[in-house]
Structure formats: structure tokens, C-alpha cells
Write a protein that holds these residues in place. Structure first.
Motif, PDB file in Angstrom:
ATOM      1  N   PRO A   1     -13.956  -8.912  -7.282  1.00 45.57           N
ATOM      2  CA  PRO A   1     -12.621  -8.719  -7.395  1.00 45.57           C
ATOM      3  C   PRO A   1     -11.933 -10.152  -7.744  1.00 45.57           C
ATOM      4  O   PRO A   1     -12.173 -11.486  -7.418  1.00 45.57           O
ATOM      5  CB  PRO A   1     -12.055  -8.223  -6.400  1.00 45.57           C
ATOM      6  N   LYS A   2     -10.693 -10.091  -8.574  1.00 45.25           N
ATOM      7  CA  LYS A   2      -9.898 -11.215  -9.009  1.00 45.25           C
ATOM      8  C   LYS A   2      -9.375 -11.850  -7.724  1.00 45.25           C
ATOM      9  O   LYS A   2      -9.007 -11.268  -6.833  1.00 45.25           O
ATOM     10  CB  LYS A   2      -9.027 -11.174 -10.113  1.00 45.25           C
ATOM     11  N   GLN A   3      -9.115 -13.220  -7.752  1.00 42.23           N
ATOM     12  CA  GLN A   3      -8.473 -13.672  -6.801  1.00 42.23           C
ATOM     13  C   GLN A   3      -7.005 -13.105  -6.562  1.00 42.23           C
ATOM     14  O   GLN A   3      -6.336 -13.211  -7.726  1.00 42.23           O
ATOM     15  CB  GLN A   3      -8.223 -15.524  -6.919  1.00 42.23           C
ATOM     16  N   SER A   4      -6.657 -12.792  -5.478  1.00 47.17           N
ATOM     17  CA  SER A   4      -5.446 -12.043  -5.434  1.00 47.17           C
ATOM     18  C   SER A   4      -4.308 -13.139  -4.984  1.00 47.17           C
ATOM     19  O   SER A   4      -4.552 -13.808  -3.966  1.00 47.17           O
ATOM     20  CB  SER A   4      -5.242 -10.930  -4.267  1.00 47.17           C
ATOM     21  N   ASN A   5      -3.113 -12.974  -5.568  1.00 50.61           N
ATOM     22  CA  ASN A   5      -1.994 -13.714  -5.191  1.00 50.61           C
ATOM     23  C   ASN A   5      -0.961 -12.959  -4.314  1.00 50.61           C
ATOM     24  O   ASN A   5      -0.800 -11.936  -4.644  1.00 50.61           O
ATOM     25  CB  ASN A   5      -1.407 -14.332  -6.305  1.00 50.61           C
ATOM     26  N   PRO A   6      -0.109 -13.575  -3.614  1.00 46.69           N
ATOM     27  CA  PRO A   6       0.828 -12.776  -2.878  1.00 46.69           C
ATOM     28  C   PRO A   6       2.000 -12.095  -3.914  1.00 46.69           C
ATOM     29  O   PRO A   6       1.996 -12.537  -4.880  1.00 46.69           O
ATOM     30  CB  PRO A   6       1.705 -14.119  -2.336  1.00 46.69           C
ATOM     31  N   ASN A   7       2.027 -10.751  -3.397  1.00 41.27           N
ATOM     32  CA  ASN A   7       3.046 -10.053  -4.256  1.00 41.27           C
ATOM     33  C   ASN A   7       4.381  -9.710  -3.895  1.00 41.27           C
ATOM     34  O   ASN A   7       5.104  -8.886  -4.572  1.00 41.27           O
ATOM     35  CB  ASN A   7       2.260  -8.595  -4.407  1.00 41.27           C
ATOM     36  N   GLY A   8       4.648 -10.437  -2.676  1.00 42.15           N
ATOM     37  CA  GLY A   8       6.074 -10.462  -2.516  1.00 42.15           C
ATOM     38  C   GLY A   8       6.115  -9.374  -1.182  1.00 42.15           C
ATOM     39  O   GLY A   8       7.277  -9.006  -0.388  1.00 42.15           O
ATOM     40  N   LYS A   9       5.250  -8.327  -0.960  1.00 44.12           N
ATOM     41  CA  LYS A   9       5.363  -7.591   0.027  1.00 44.12           C
ATOM     42  C   LYS A   9       5.105  -8.338   1.624  1.00 44.12           C
ATOM     43  O   LYS A   9       3.894  -9.257   1.461  1.00 44.12           O
ATOM     44  CB  LYS A   9       4.420  -6.407   0.017  1.00 44.12           C
ATOM     45  N   LYS A  10       5.819  -8.196   2.459  1.00 43.15           N
ATOM     46  CA  LYS A  10       5.270  -8.793   3.929  1.00 43.15           C
ATOM     47  C   LYS A  10       5.316  -7.788   4.915  1.00 43.15           C
ATOM     48  O   LYS A  10       6.132  -6.667   4.982  1.00 43.15           O
ATOM     49  CB  LYS A  10       6.530  -9.726   4.107  1.00 43.15           C
ATOM     50  N   CYS A  11       4.228  -7.775   5.698  1.00 39.56           N
ATOM     51  CA  CYS A  11       3.975  -7.144   6.762  1.00 39.56           C
ATOM     52  C   CYS A  11       3.883  -7.608   8.271  1.00 39.56           C
ATOM     53  O   CYS A  11       3.477  -8.943   8.307  1.00 39.56           O
ATOM     54  CB  CYS A  11       2.596  -5.887   6.614  1.00 39.56           C
ATOM     55  N   TYR A  12       3.877  -7.034   9.124  1.00 41.02           N
ATOM     56  CA  TYR A  12       3.245  -7.713  10.475  1.00 41.02           C
ATOM     57  C   TYR A  12       2.103  -7.644  10.628  1.00 41.02           C
ATOM     58  O   TYR A  12       1.194  -6.920  10.217  1.00 41.02           O
ATOM     59  CB  TYR A  12       3.969  -6.652  11.835  1.00 41.02           C
TER      60      TYR A  12
ATOM     61  N   GLY B   1       3.665 -11.875  14.140  1.00 38.83           N
ATOM     62  CA  GLY B   1       3.198 -12.471  13.264  1.00 38.83           C
ATOM     63  C   GLY B   1       3.392 -11.861  11.829  1.00 38.83           C
ATOM     64  O   GLY B   1       3.727 -10.643  11.701  1.00 38.83           O
ATOM     65  N   THR B   2       3.562 -12.728  10.631  1.00 39.09           N
ATOM     66  CA  THR B   2       3.841 -11.928   9.354  1.00 39.09           C
ATOM     67  C   THR B   2       2.674 -12.202   8.491  1.00 39.09           C
ATOM     68  O   THR B   2       2.115 -13.079   8.787  1.00 39.09           O
ATOM     69  CB  THR B   2       5.172 -12.670   8.817  1.00 39.09           C
ATOM     70  N   LEU B   3       2.529 -11.546   7.589  1.00 40.44           N
ATOM     71  CA  LEU B   3       1.400 -11.488   6.610  1.00 40.44           C
ATOM     72  C   LEU B   3       2.061 -11.169   5.111  1.00 40.44           C
ATOM     73  O   LEU B   3       2.626 -10.401   5.235  1.00 40.44           O
ATOM     74  CB  LEU B   3       0.432 -10.393   6.980  1.00 40.44           C
ATOM     75  N   ASN B   4       1.624 -12.015   4.210  1.00 36.97           N
ATOM     76  CA  ASN B   4       2.052 -11.738   3.022  1.00 36.97           C
ATOM     77  C   ASN B   4       0.843 -11.207   2.276  1.00 36.97           C
ATOM     78  O   ASN B   4      -0.310 -11.453   2.065  1.00 36.97           O
ATOM     79  CB  ASN B   4       2.026 -13.411   2.143  1.00 36.97           C
ATOM     80  N   CYS B   5       1.261 -10.064   1.686  1.00 36.11           N
ATOM     81  CA  CYS B   5       0.354  -8.850   1.123  1.00 36.11           C
ATOM     82  C   CYS B   5      -0.046  -9.659  -0.346  1.00 36.11           C
ATOM     83  O   CYS B   5       0.765 -10.242  -0.869  1.00 36.11           O
ATOM     84  CB  CYS B   5       0.963  -7.787   0.973  1.00 36.11           C
ATOM     85  N   LYS B   6      -1.117  -9.217  -0.840  1.00 38.50           N
ATOM     86  CA  LYS B   6      -1.736  -9.718  -1.904  1.00 38.50           C
ATOM     87  C   LYS B   6      -2.100  -8.624  -2.933  1.00 38.50           C
ATOM     88  O   LYS B   6      -2.559  -7.605  -2.311  1.00 38.50           O
ATOM     89  CB  LYS B   6      -3.215 -10.704  -1.702  1.00 38.50           C
ATOM     90  N   GLY B   7      -2.362  -9.002  -4.206  1.00 37.96           N
ATOM     91  CA  GLY B   7      -2.669  -8.148  -5.108  1.00 37.96           C
ATOM     92  C   GLY B   7      -1.915  -6.692  -5.068  1.00 37.96           C
ATOM     93  O   GLY B   7      -0.735  -6.669  -5.388  1.00 37.96           O
ATOM     94  N   ASP B   8      -2.943  -5.792  -5.039  1.00 40.69           N
ATOM     95  CA  ASP B   8      -2.174  -4.357  -4.984  1.00 40.69           C
ATOM     96  C   ASP B   8      -1.876  -3.651  -3.500  1.00 40.69           C
ATOM     97  O   ASP B   8      -1.655  -2.341  -3.529  1.00 40.69           O
ATOM     98  CB  ASP B   8      -2.985  -3.329  -5.730  1.00 40.69           C
ATOM     99  N   GLU B   9      -1.883  -4.705  -2.578  1.00 41.09           N
ATOM    100  CA  GLU B   9      -1.410  -4.165  -1.276  1.00 41.09           C
ATOM    101  C   GLU B   9      -0.197  -3.840  -1.114  1.00 41.09           C
ATOM    102  O   GLU B   9       0.633  -4.780  -1.001  1.00 41.09           O
ATOM    103  CB  GLU B   9      -1.950  -5.301  -0.456  1.00 41.09           C
ATOM    104  N   ASP B  10       0.229  -2.417  -1.358  1.00 39.20           N
ATOM    105  CA  ASP B  10       1.887  -1.961  -1.404  1.00 39.20           C
ATOM    106  C   ASP B  10       2.315  -1.473  -0.010  1.00 39.20           C
ATOM    107  O   ASP B  10       3.230  -0.872  -0.267  1.00 39.20           O
ATOM    108  CB  ASP B  10       1.882  -1.490  -2.640  1.00 39.20           C
ATOM    109  N   HIS B  11       1.146  -1.356   0.797  1.00 41.74           N
ATOM    110  CA  HIS B  11       1.654  -0.666   2.072  1.00 41.74           C
ATOM    111  C   HIS B  11       1.462  -1.609   3.287  1.00 41.74           C
ATOM    112  O   HIS B  11       0.526  -2.592   3.228  1.00 41.74           O
ATOM    113  CB  HIS B  11       0.731   0.626   2.236  1.00 41.74           C
ATOM    114  N   CYS B  12       1.972  -1.295   4.310  1.00 45.54           N
ATOM    115  CA  CYS B  12       1.980  -1.765   5.553  1.00 45.54           C
ATOM    116  C   CYS B  12       1.181  -0.789   6.448  1.00 45.54           C
ATOM    117  O   CYS B  12       1.362   0.314   6.327  1.00 45.54           O
ATOM    118  CB  CYS B  12       2.916  -2.403   6.386  1.00 45.54           C
ATOM    119  N   VAL B  13       0.261  -1.513   7.159  1.00 42.77           N
ATOM    120  CA  VAL B  13      -0.651  -0.468   8.064  1.00 42.77           C
ATOM    121  C   VAL B  13      -0.446  -1.061   9.619  1.00 42.77           C
ATOM    122  O   VAL B  13      -0.449  -2.272   9.909  1.00 42.77           O
ATOM    123  CB  VAL B  13      -2.036  -0.352   7.841  1.00 42.77           C
ATOM    124  N   SER B  14      -0.984  -0.002  10.415  1.00 42.79           N
ATOM    125  CA  SER B  14      -0.761  -0.365  11.890  1.00 42.79           C
ATOM    126  C   SER B  14      -2.004   0.532  12.567  1.00 42.79           C
ATOM    127  O   SER B  14      -1.855   1.927  12.332  1.00 42.79           O
ATOM    128  CB  SER B  14       0.349   0.008  12.601  1.00 42.79           C
TER     129      SER B  14
END
Length: 205
Positions: free
Chosen positions: A106-117, A126-139
Motif C-alpha cells: 500500500p502507498k504511504q498513507s498521510n494524515p487525512n484530518g480525521k482524529k480519534c481517541y 490520547g489522540t490519533l491522527n487517522c491516515k489514508g482512507d481511515e474515515d471511522h473511529c473504532v472502540s
């Protein structure tokens, strides 16, 4: 004679027209040995799959497989809990023996603006900057009651995909949309999923 010919045609013709794919089951070291296989009814494409585990930006392990497949198997996406990130890459096609090659890294994924715990032990502030097509938060909460929070791609959260992820430990994973939506409070309806190892796709099928 005509009756016998009719019976033989019913038995043999479906076999003659089934799709043929390369089959390659995972082995130690990420290698596999190819064989040819006639696909079963409902398996209308050939697939090649890779599941890659990262620690930070470093690849730490990888599994590969080739097989007959259905459309639901042909998923792409990633699941990131901060320290560990797992990516699925797949390629599917619908002609005989078309799954000769594995999909590329997979291509190197960059932060996409989405943020999750994300969690550090039992603390999940803590906070996590989501990358690529990660458009959901999970728990999730596993059998050891250790919380895990992070980012995921939409396909990883789907019920169809979750049925293809056999592993060792059942956990419940809740997916939601919106920044920091995976707080301690309840999120969307839980999906029963197996996440240890995080993702095996159809490797044990």
C-alpha cells in the motif's frame, strides 16, 4: 444412450466451466506454494491478498494468500490503534488463473484530518491522527478487558467484512463517524469481530 449422455452432461459440464484460480495458502515467513484450483459455486473471481502489520512506519509481519473468492472478500483498508496498524490489500479478477501476482505494498498513507481517541493501557485519552482512507473511529474491548481505540477504514467496519476476519479472541468493535466519536460512551451498534491477530481476512478459510 441419450439418457446416459444427458446425465453425464449435467454432472460434468458445470465442472468444465468453473473458474480456475491459483491457490496459495499462508506459510511461515510469508511465503506460499501455488497450486491450481477449480472454484466452487458462488466463487466468481480469483483473488490475491496481503495482510501487513506495522509498528509505526516499520513493517513487522505479513501474510499472503491466493484463492477463489467472492466479491465480499475483495476488500482494502486499514485498522490503526496507534502503536500497531494493520493494512489489507487485495486484487480480484474474473478470468482463469488471473491472480498470478500479489498486490503491491500500500502507498504511504498521510494524515487525512480525521482524529480519534487511542488508548495507553486502561487510559484512553490520547489522540490519533487517522491516515489514508481511515474515515471511522473504532472502540473495542477484548477478552482481557483491555480497551483499544483508534481509526479504521469503512470496509473494515462492515458486517460483511467482519465475517471474513477469523482470529483467536472475540472482541466487540464499535465504529462511528465524526472526530473523537469513540469516547468512553457507547457508539454505534457493535459488530462481533475477531481481532487477535487483528486481521486474518480469509486466511483460515
Amino acid at each position: 444412450k441419450m439418457l446416459l449422455l444427458f446425465i453425464f452432461s449435467i454432472v460434468l459440464l458445470p465442472k468444465a466451466f468453473t473458474l480456475r484460480c491459483y491457490e496459495c495458502k499462508p506459510q511461515a515467513g510469508g511465503t506460499c506454494t501455488e497450486t491450481e484450483k477449480h472454484c466452487s459455486t458462488g466463487e466468481d473471481r480469483c483473488g490475491s491478498f496481503r495482510v501487513i502489520n506495522y509498528n509505526g512506519n516499520s513493517k513487522v509481519s505479513e501474510m499472503k494468500k491466493k484463492s477463489c473468492a467472492m466479491a465480499a472478500h475483495c476488500v482494502q483498508g486499514s485498522l490503526d490503534f496507534g502503536v500497531n496498524r494493520t493494512a489489507i490489500v487485495s486484487e480480484c479478477c474474473n478470468s482463469d488463473l488471473c491472480n498470478k501476482q500479489f498486490p503491491p505494498d500500500p502507498k504511504q498513507s498521510n494524515p487525512n484530518g480525521k482524529k480519534c481517541y487511542r488508548c495507553d493501557g486502561q487510559t484512553c485519552t490520547g489522540t490519533l491522527n487517522c491516515k489514508g482512507d481511515e474515515d471511522h473511529c473504532v472502540s473495542t474491548i477484548g477478552d482481557q478487558k483491555v480497551p483499544m481505540k483508534g481509526c479504521a477504514s469503512k470496509q473494515i467496519c462492515s458486517k460483511t467484512t467482519s465475517t471474513l476476519l477469523p482470529g483467536a479472541t472475540p472482541s466487540e468493535i464499535n465504529c462511528c463517524e465524526g472526530n473523537y466519536c469513540n469516547s468512553a460512551s457507547s457508539t454505534s451498534a457493535g459488530i462481533l469481530i475477531l481481532v487477535t491477530p487483528l486481521i486474518s481476512l480469509i486466511f483460515l478459510s
